[in-house]
Scaffold this motif. Structure first.
Motif, PDB file in Angstrom:
ATOM      1  N   GLU B 192      23.392  48.139  69.896  1.00 49.76           N
ATOM      2  CA  GLU B 192      22.182  49.040  69.837  1.00 49.76           C
ATOM      3  C   GLU B 192      21.771  49.103  68.097  1.00 49.76           C
ATOM      4  O   GLU B 192      22.576  49.442  67.403  1.00 49.76           O
ATOM      5  CB  GLU B 192      22.592  50.383  70.339  1.00 49.76           C
ATOM      6  N   LEU B 193      20.325  48.971  68.303  1.00 51.18           N
ATOM      7  CA  LEU B 193      19.497  49.055  66.950  1.00 51.18           C
ATOM      8  C   LEU B 193      18.734  50.088  66.821  1.00 51.18           C
ATOM      9  O   LEU B 193      18.045  50.412  67.768  1.00 51.18           O
ATOM     10  CB  LEU B 193      18.943  47.709  66.659  1.00 51.18           C
ATOM     11  N   ASN B 194      18.579  50.587  65.741  1.00 53.19           N
ATOM     12  CA  ASN B 194      17.683  51.739  65.654  1.00 53.19           C
ATOM     13  C   ASN B 194      16.887  51.458  64.115  1.00 53.19           C
ATOM     14  O   ASN B 194      17.571  51.297  63.347  1.00 53.19           O
ATOM     15  CB  ASN B 194      18.141  53.168  65.420  1.00 53.19           C
ATOM     16  N   ALA B 195      15.731  51.258  64.219  1.00 52.74           N
ATOM     17  CA  ALA B 195      14.792  50.976  62.964  1.00 52.74           C
ATOM     18  C   ALA B 195      15.084  52.274  62.003  1.00 52.74           C
ATOM     19  O   ALA B 195      15.105  53.344  62.580  1.00 52.74           O
ATOM     20  CB  ALA B 195      13.449  50.888  63.192  1.00 52.74           C
ATOM     21  N   LEU B 196      15.288  52.135  60.902  1.00 53.30           N
ATOM     22  CA  LEU B 196      15.189  53.378  59.770  1.00 53.30           C
ATOM     23  C   LEU B 196      13.711  53.442  59.179  1.00 53.30           C
ATOM     24  O   LEU B 196      13.271  52.733  58.760  1.00 53.30           O
ATOM     25  CB  LEU B 196      16.096  53.032  58.836  1.00 53.30           C
ATOM     26  N   LEU B 197      13.336  54.777  59.714  1.00 55.55           N
ATOM     27  CA  LEU B 197      11.938  55.083  59.297  1.00 55.55           C
ATOM     28  C   LEU B 197      11.930  55.926  58.188  1.00 55.55           C
ATOM     29  O   LEU B 197      12.680  57.099  58.315  1.00 55.55           O
ATOM     30  CB  LEU B 197      11.282  55.528  60.450  1.00 55.55           C
ATOM     31  N   LEU B 215      17.051  50.096  70.389  1.00 57.43           N
ATOM     32  CA  LEU B 215      16.928  48.961  71.246  1.00 57.43           C
ATOM     33  C   LEU B 215      18.198  48.301  71.736  1.00 57.43           C
ATOM     34  O   LEU B 215      19.001  48.432  70.859  1.00 57.43           O
ATOM     35  CB  LEU B 215      16.176  48.025  70.090  1.00 57.43           C
ATOM     36  N   SER B 216      18.328  47.858  72.768  1.00 55.01           N
ATOM     37  CA  SER B 216      19.792  47.909  73.205  1.00 55.01           C
ATOM     38  C   SER B 216      19.884  46.131  73.616  1.00 55.01           C
ATOM     39  O   SER B 216      18.727  45.662  74.363  1.00 55.01           O
ATOM     40  CB  SER B 216      20.124  48.505  74.434  1.00 55.01           C
ATOM     41  N   PHE B 217      20.871  45.502  73.431  1.00 56.76           N
ATOM     42  CA  PHE B 217      20.782  44.061  73.801  1.00 56.76           C
ATOM     43  C   PHE B 217      22.386  43.854  74.052  1.00 56.76           C
ATOM     44  O   PHE B 217      23.436  44.463  73.454  1.00 56.76           O
ATOM     45  CB  PHE B 217      20.819  43.203  72.441  1.00 56.76           C
ATOM     46  N   ARG B 218      22.524  42.875  75.136  1.00 51.36           N
ATOM     47  CA  ARG B 218      23.799  42.782  75.847  1.00 51.36           C
ATOM     48  C   ARG B 218      24.313  41.232  75.770  1.00 51.36           C
ATOM     49  O   ARG B 218      23.227  40.468  75.908  1.00 51.36           O
ATOM     50  CB  ARG B 218      23.697  43.427  77.131  1.00 51.36           C
ATOM     51  N   VAL B 227      22.261  38.232  69.657  1.00 50.84           N
ATOM     52  CA  VAL B 227      20.967  38.162  68.819  1.00 50.84           C
ATOM     53  C   VAL B 227      20.077  39.107  69.412  1.00 50.84           C
ATOM     54  O   VAL B 227      19.454  39.310  70.348  1.00 50.84           O
ATOM     55  CB  VAL B 227      20.375  36.671  69.038  1.00 50.84           C
ATOM     56  N   ALA B 228      19.763  40.191  68.405  1.00 55.44           N
ATOM     57  CA  ALA B 228      18.905  41.027  68.792  1.00 55.44           C
ATOM     58  C   ALA B 228      17.512  40.530  68.268  1.00 55.44           C
ATOM     59  O   ALA B 228      17.322  40.268  66.770  1.00 55.44           O
ATOM     60  CB  ALA B 228      18.998  42.209  67.922  1.00 55.44           C
ATOM     61  N   ASP B 229      16.438  40.017  69.190  1.00 55.17           N
ATOM     62  CA  ASP B 229      15.180  39.465  68.607  1.00 55.17           C
ATOM     63  C   ASP B 229      13.996  40.527  68.872  1.00 55.17           C
ATOM     64  O   ASP B 229      14.193  41.793  69.383  1.00 55.17           O
ATOM     65  CB  ASP B 229      15.014  38.267  69.202  1.00 55.17           C
ATOM     66  N   GLY B 230      12.924  40.205  68.507  1.00 55.11           N
ATOM     67  CA  GLY B 230      11.791  40.987  68.803  1.00 55.11           C
ATOM     68  C   GLY B 230      11.682  42.176  67.500  1.00 55.11           C
ATOM     69  O   GLY B 230      10.781  43.035  67.632  1.00 55.11           O
ATOM     70  N   LEU B 231      12.254  41.934  66.440  1.00 60.94           N
ATOM     71  CA  LEU B 231      12.301  43.074  65.248  1.00 60.94           C
ATOM     72  C   LEU B 231      11.336  42.765  64.571  1.00 60.94           C
ATOM     73  O   LEU B 231      10.577  41.587  64.654  1.00 60.94           O
ATOM     74  CB  LEU B 231      13.814  43.077  64.735  1.00 60.94           C
ATOM     75  N   ILE B 232      11.197  43.495  63.563  1.00 60.64           N
ATOM     76  CA  ILE B 232       9.867  43.412  62.332  1.00 60.64           C
ATOM     77  C   ILE B 232      10.752  43.038  61.185  1.00 60.64           C
ATOM     78  O   ILE B 232      11.715  43.703  60.827  1.00 60.64           O
ATOM     79  CB  ILE B 232       9.209  44.847  62.432  1.00 60.64           C
ATOM     80  N   ASN B 233      10.122  41.975  60.792  1.00 59.21           N
ATOM     81  CA  ASN B 233      10.624  41.743  59.419  1.00 59.21           C
ATOM     82  C   ASN B 233      10.562  42.731  58.218  1.00 59.21           C
ATOM     83  O   ASN B 233       9.380  43.158  58.225  1.00 59.21           O
ATOM     84  CB  ASN B 233       9.816  40.303  59.097  1.00 59.21           C
ATOM     85  N   TYR B 237      17.383  47.905  60.225  1.00 55.41           N
ATOM     86  CA  TYR B 237      18.089  48.170  61.454  1.00 55.41           C
ATOM     87  C   TYR B 237      19.344  48.854  61.121  1.00 55.41           C
ATOM     88  O   TYR B 237      19.958  48.105  60.645  1.00 55.41           O
ATOM     89  CB  TYR B 237      17.772  47.319  62.385  1.00 55.41           C
ATOM     90  N   ARG B 238      19.620  49.921  61.930  1.00 59.62           N
ATOM     91  CA  ARG B 238      20.960  50.508  61.914  1.00 59.62           C
ATOM     92  C   ARG B 238      21.583  49.814  63.078  1.00 59.62           C
ATOM     93  O   ARG B 238      21.015  49.948  64.011  1.00 59.62           O
ATOM     94  CB  ARG B 238      21.006  52.117  61.859  1.00 59.62           C
ATOM     95  N   VAL B 239      22.635  49.319  62.867  1.00 61.99           N
ATOM     96  CA  VAL B 239      23.437  48.421  64.153  1.00 61.99           C
ATOM     97  C   VAL B 239      24.703  49.243  64.478  1.00 61.99           C
ATOM     98  O   VAL B 239      25.591  49.319  63.664  1.00 61.99           O
ATOM     99  CB  VAL B 239      23.502  46.930  63.813  1.00 61.99           C
ATOM    100  N   ARG B 240      24.836  49.211  65.805  1.00 57.56           N
ATOM    101  CA  ARG B 240      26.197  49.997  66.494  1.00 57.56           C
ATOM    102  C   ARG B 240      26.371  48.905  67.590  1.00 57.56           C
ATOM    103  O   ARG B 240      25.541  48.498  68.249  1.00 57.56           O
ATOM    104  CB  ARG B 240      25.909  51.234  66.740  1.00 57.56           C
ATOM    105  N   ALA B 241      27.733  48.823  67.683  1.00 53.95           N
ATOM    106  CA  ALA B 241      28.028  48.036  68.932  1.00 53.95           C
ATOM    107  C   ALA B 241      29.097  49.042  70.012  1.00 53.95           C
ATOM    108  O   ALA B 241      29.812  49.889  69.587  1.00 53.95           O
ATOM    109  CB  ALA B 241      28.880  46.951  68.414  1.00 53.95           C
TER     110      ALA B 241
END
Lengths: 239, 311
Positions: B192-197, B215-218, B227-233, B237-241
């Motif tokens: 699970e990813l959350n963009a840091l704003l 955003l969730s990827f399985r 691979v979490a794709d479709g992100l903004i360069n 992102y804060r990443v947790r699993a």
């Protein structure tokens, strides 16, 4: 008189026996109708030679390395006389990977960049194998002229690249001319060659080297140039 | 002379006797790999449904019991078993069995509930009936045998797996490749990813950082990085699993890690940066022309290879 006749008859019969036996055991060649060819080699597309290109993107990405290209070609013989002529169709696959480059110029990225091509070619060929079969000269020169269509695509990471809304995939038309020489392997092991024919229908086998001059840029049109000048090596089997 | 006749009679009679034995076939629409239905804590109160059908006759006066047990099948239901149905006579040959894991837990020697049962427990679906002691008169014996097949079992797994850890994050173009460690086999990794704003900037030049939508990827365990794709360069992102086990139990989140996708250039980027004029496509002015050309080459190839040998 009659005994003389009988004696002559027996003698004739005895002389005839080896001839008959010989006739039976002489191996017969199966009909020769085509060939199957496997080849491989380095393929370096002339991307950096595109007209008005301001840079060397291929070299910047892959250096001086070539793609490893492997091809399979099927040929049909339509003329067998003083040499052999016919049509061939080949399909191949080549790819090259390298690390992508960070856009800020800071070094190597984790993503892999790749170029992949599937060259297809329809060609007319002629090979001068008359000397090989008639006089035992084991070298067979040949030439081909063909129409090329080459699907291509470029990937970065696990997906096809998209730049400015343009997806990096397509196909290019072109032509190719090839000159090569084959070495007839039959001369090394004639008995094995005969067995190869009687068992599997392979009349002759060759090792060859060939040089190809290919222009694959939509006959001088804009865009990617997938032409090349390349050496290829392989194995050909007449059947 | 009589002995062979008797032997022959017995040999022919044996299949007939076997045919009179009772056999029950279970079926279910539930997912049951290896005949095992796995239930998570969230499924504890959900109804499990099994269909049954019977062939062969019961012994005279015998009862066909359907029950769920943590022991073994092949007897009358015990007090600690959950009896589902009891059939007498030969008229009923099909039926439906419904129960929940909660029903079974309540019948255990030490009854528990969905919440209080914290360890894994497995129980079997049984069909038992008295054996036939006299195949001529179908007399019941005093012993029971298990007649249900296949041997379905329900595995109640209320334990959530341990929280995994994020072993590493590889920054890619518009994507992050996340290595998750501490994952058990046959489970699913959830990243699970959350963009840091940054909401605003205060006088000290720092802004309040908030997390964007999740955003969730399985990915199945053992298949490499997620691979979490479709992100903004350029966006961090804060990443947790988490890990979801086979039963469906979800672990707690791992400790958070951070990663930022970076723009990279492949060959086509480099080519376009060099002002290459390629626009993709099949390289003809008419739509599909390239495909048609390719198809033409293919047809010619087929034609070449299919021509019969000239003898």
């Amino acid at each position: 008189m009659s005994s003389t006749a009988v004696g002559l008859g027996v003698a004739a019969l005895l002389l005839a026996v080896p001839a008959v036996a010989q006739e039976v055991t002489i191996p017969t060649r199966s009909p020769r109708t085509g060939a199957i060819i496997f080849r491989g080699g380095g393929y370096k597309p002339r991307i950096d030679y595109e007209k008005d290109l301001k840079g060397t993107p291929y070299k910047d990405t892959f250096g001086d390395a070539s793609l490893l290209l492997v091809e399979l070609e099927l040929q049909r013989f339509f003329y067998q006389g003083i040499g052999t002529a016919g049509l061939g169709l080949s399909a191949g696959y080549g790819e090259k990977y390298a690390n992508a480059v960070l856009a800020d110029g800071g070094g190597v990225a984790a993503d892999k960049a790749a170029l992949k091509v599937v060259p297809l070619q329809l060609n007319a060929f002629y090979k001068f194998d008359y000397a090989a079969f008639k006089w035992g000269v084991p070298l067979v020169p040949y030439g081909k002229l063909g129409l090329v269509y080459s699907p291509w695509w470029m990937t970065k990471g696990s997906s096809t690249e998209v730049v400015d809304g343009i997806t990096a995939k397509g196909g290019k038309w072109g032509y190719a001319a090839t000159l090569g020489v084959s070495f007839l392997l039959d001369v090394l092991e004639p008995r094995f060659a005969r067995d190869f024919d009687s068992d599997l229908g392979v009349n002759h086998s060759y090792l060859f080297a060939e040089y190809t001059y290919a222009e694959v840029n939509n006959f001088g049109g804009d865009g990617l140039n997938l032409g090349s000048r390349r050496w290829m090596f392989g194995l050909a089997l007449d059947y | 002379m009589r002995l062979p006749l008797v032997v022959a009679f017995l040999l022919f009679a044996l299949p007939a006797v076997a045919q009179t034995g009772t056999a029950v076939t279970f079926t279910t629409t539930a997912t049951a790999p290896n005949n095992t239905v796995v239930a998570a804590r969230d499924d504890c109160a959900s109804t499990l449904r099994f269909n049954w059908s019977r062939t062969g006759n019961l012994c005279n006066g015998g009862t066909l019991f359907f029950y769920v047990t943590t022991g073994t099948c092949g007897s009358q239901p015990a007090a600690t078993d959950l009896q589902l149905d009891a059939i007498t006579g030969n008229t009923t040959t099909t039926g439906v069995l419904n129960f929940t894991v909660a029903n079974v837990l309540a019948k255990l020697a030490t009854p528990t509930t969905c919440d209080s049962q914290t360890t894994e427990v497995t129980f079997k679906l049984c069909a038992s009936t008295p054996t036939i002691s006299d195949s001529i008169n179908l007399t019941c014996s005093s012993t029971y045998s298990s007649v249900g097949a296949p041997a379905y079992q329900v595995n109640y797994d209320p334990e959530a797996p341990d929280a995994p850890s994020v072993g590493g994050i590889i920054a890619r173009d518009s994507a992050l490749s996340v290595q998750v460690d501490g994952v058990e086999a046959d489970s699913t990794v959830i990243v699970e990813l959350n963009a840091l704003l940054t909401a605003g900037t205060d006088d000290a030049g720092t802004g309040e950082v908030t997390e964007g939508p999740t955003l969730s990827f399985r990915k199945a365990s053992g298949e490499g990085n997620v691979v979490a794709d479709g992100l903004i360069n350029g966006v961090t992102y804060r990443v947790r699993a988490r890990v979801q086990d086979e039963a469906g139990n979800v672990s707690d989140q791992s400790a958070a890690a951070e990663g930022t996708p970076v723009k990279s250039n492949g060959l086509f980027d480099a080519y376009k940066n060099a002002e290459g004029k390629e626009t993709g496509g099949c390289a003809t002015t008419t739509t599909g022309g390239g495909l048609a050309g390719g198809a033409l080459l293919a047809v010619l190839g087929i034609w070449l290879s299919s021509r019969r040998k000239v003898s």
